[in-house]
Design an enzyme around this catalytic site. Structure first.
Site, PDB file in Angstrom:
ATOM      1  N   ASP A   8      22.821   5.833  -5.881  1.00  0.00           N
ATOM      2  CA  ASP A   8      23.411   4.375  -6.356  1.00  0.00           C
ATOM      3  C   ASP A   8      23.164   3.678  -7.446  1.00  0.00           C
ATOM      4  O   ASP A   8      21.676   4.124  -7.955  1.00  0.00           O
ATOM      5  CB  ASP A   8      23.700   3.223  -5.284  1.00  0.00           C
ATOM      6  CG  ASP A   8      23.043   2.714  -4.659  1.00  0.00           C
ATOM      7  OD1 ASP A   8      21.486   2.933  -5.529  1.00  0.00           O
ATOM      8  OD2 ASP A   8      22.397   1.810  -2.895  1.00  0.00           O
ATOM      9  N   CYS A  65      18.330   4.560  -3.058  1.00  0.00           N
ATOM     10  CA  CYS A  65      18.547   3.851  -3.839  1.00  0.00           C
ATOM     11  C   CYS A  65      17.837   2.742  -3.318  1.00  0.00           C
ATOM     12  O   CYS A  65      16.747   3.008  -3.812  1.00  0.00           O
ATOM     13  CB  CYS A  65      19.972   3.106  -2.392  1.00  0.00           C
ATOM     14  SG  CYS A  65      18.910   3.436  -0.829  1.00  0.00           S
ATOM     15  N   THR A  67      16.409   0.690  -0.897  1.00  0.00           N
ATOM     16  CA  THR A  67      15.790   0.947   0.263  1.00  0.00           C
ATOM     17  C   THR A  67      15.824   2.470   0.909  1.00  0.00           C
ATOM     18  O   THR A  67      14.586   3.273   1.234  1.00  0.00           O
ATOM     19  CB  THR A  67      15.897   0.313   1.142  1.00  0.00           C
ATOM     20  OG1 THR A  67      16.972   0.739   2.178  1.00  0.00           O
ATOM     21  CG2 THR A  67      15.806  -1.541   0.609  1.00  0.00           C
ATOM     22  N   HIS A  98       7.015  18.385  11.740  1.00  0.00           N
ATOM     23  CA  HIS A  98       7.698  17.981  12.933  1.00  0.00           C
ATOM     24  C   HIS A  98       8.824  18.047  12.739  1.00  0.00           C
ATOM     25  O   HIS A  98       9.449  18.455  13.904  1.00  0.00           O
ATOM     26  CB  HIS A  98       6.225  16.878  13.215  1.00  0.00           C
ATOM     27  CG  HIS A  98       5.089  16.776  13.586  1.00  0.00           C
ATOM     28  ND1 HIS A  98       3.776  16.200  14.319  1.00  0.00           N
ATOM     29  CD2 HIS A  98       4.096  18.122  12.970  1.00  0.00           C
ATOM     30  CE1 HIS A  98       3.390  16.392  14.257  1.00  0.00           C
ATOM     31  NE2 HIS A  98       2.726  17.529  13.239  1.00  0.00           N
ATOM     32  N   HIS A 133       7.774  22.358  18.079  1.00  0.00           N
ATOM     33  CA  HIS A 133       8.509  21.601  17.089  1.00  0.00           C
ATOM     34  C   HIS A 133      10.251  22.067  16.950  1.00  0.00           C
ATOM     35  O   HIS A 133      10.644  21.076  17.530  1.00  0.00           O
ATOM     36  CB  HIS A 133       7.396  20.823  16.109  1.00  0.00           C
ATOM     37  CG  HIS A 133       6.339  19.878  15.824  1.00  0.00           C
ATOM     38  ND1 HIS A 133       5.975  19.445  16.708  1.00  0.00           N
ATOM     39  CD2 HIS A 133       5.109  20.763  15.142  1.00  0.00           C
ATOM     40  CE1 HIS A 133       4.560  18.673  16.249  1.00  0.00           C
ATOM     41  NE2 HIS A 133       4.289  20.087  15.783  1.00  0.00           N
TER      42      HIS A 133
HETATM   43  C1  RB5 Z   1      21.757  -2.001  -3.158  1.00  0.00           C
HETATM   44  O1  RB5 Z   1      22.215  -2.993  -3.358  1.00  0.00           O
HETATM   45  C2  RB5 Z   1      21.164  -2.228  -1.688  1.00  0.00           C
HETATM   46  O2  RB5 Z   1      22.039  -2.443  -0.124  1.00  0.00           O
HETATM   47  C3  RB5 Z   1      21.386  -0.127  -1.772  1.00  0.00           C
HETATM   48  O3  RB5 Z   1      20.384   0.015  -2.707  1.00  0.00           O
HETATM   49  C4  RB5 Z   1      20.801   0.359  -0.420  1.00  0.00           C
HETATM   50  O4  RB5 Z   1      19.356  -0.525  -0.332  1.00  0.00           O
HETATM   51  C5  RB5 Z   1      21.020   0.461   1.257  1.00  0.00           C
HETATM   52  O5  RB5 Z   1      20.215   0.849   2.155  1.00  0.00           O
END
Ligand code: RB5
Length: 148
Positions: A8, A65, A67, A98, A133
């Site tokens: 994203d 993204c 996170t 694994h 595994h």
């Molecule tokens: C975008 O602001 C953020 O929410 C997205 O990139 C991601 O981290 C969501 O899991």
């Protein structure tokens, strides 16, 4: 290796960096976007990458993204996908060895480019160990949509 990548807006810079690096290494990379800094929805890219891997168009997926978390949550809803959020090289190696993870999810707000490169290298080079595994992964995949 055939790799499909997506991000994203919050993962765009790291995704573009890693895609360029993978292509320079000789990998065949399909980039499903996003391509601009405009705000967009991570599930759209997680679904595109997940289906490409699940349908055999690529051996591995790369999702970035902010996170990595939303990407993994979405991709893991697709049958056949084992997506892992990774922020260290030990986990990158382990989730290949694994869990036979087939989609790597990174957070651009979590890891720097140098660490992300090492994580990608580990994720692409470490084979699934099989053995004890294999049964566990089969149990995991046989339980999609069900109860233990
Ligand atoms: C975008 O602001 C953020 O929410 C997205 O990139 C991601 O981290 C969501 O899991």
């Amino acid at each position: 290796m055939r790799i499909v990548a997506g991000s994203d807006h919050a993962g765009l810079a790291l995704k573009d960096h890693l895609v360029a690096r993978l292509r320079a290494q000789g990998h065949e990379v399909t980039d499903v976007g996003t391509t601009t800094a405009a705000s967009c929805d991570y599930p759209d890219y997680a679904v595109a990458v997940g289906h490409a891997v699940a349908e055999g168009q690529a051996e591995r997926g790369l999702l970035v993204c902010g996170t990595g978390q939303g990407m993994a949550m979405t991709a893991n809803r697709i049958p056949g996908i084992r997506a892992a959020v990774v922020a260290d090289t030990f986990s990158a190696r382990s989730t290949r060895a694994h869990n036979d993870a087939n989609v790597l999810c990174l957070g651009q707000r979590v890891v720097g480019a140098g660490l992300a490169e090492d994580i990608v290298d580990a994720f692409l080079s470490v084979p699934f160990e099989g053995g004890r595994h294999a049964g566990r992964v089969a149990k995991m995949m046989g339980n999609e949509g069900g109860k233990p």
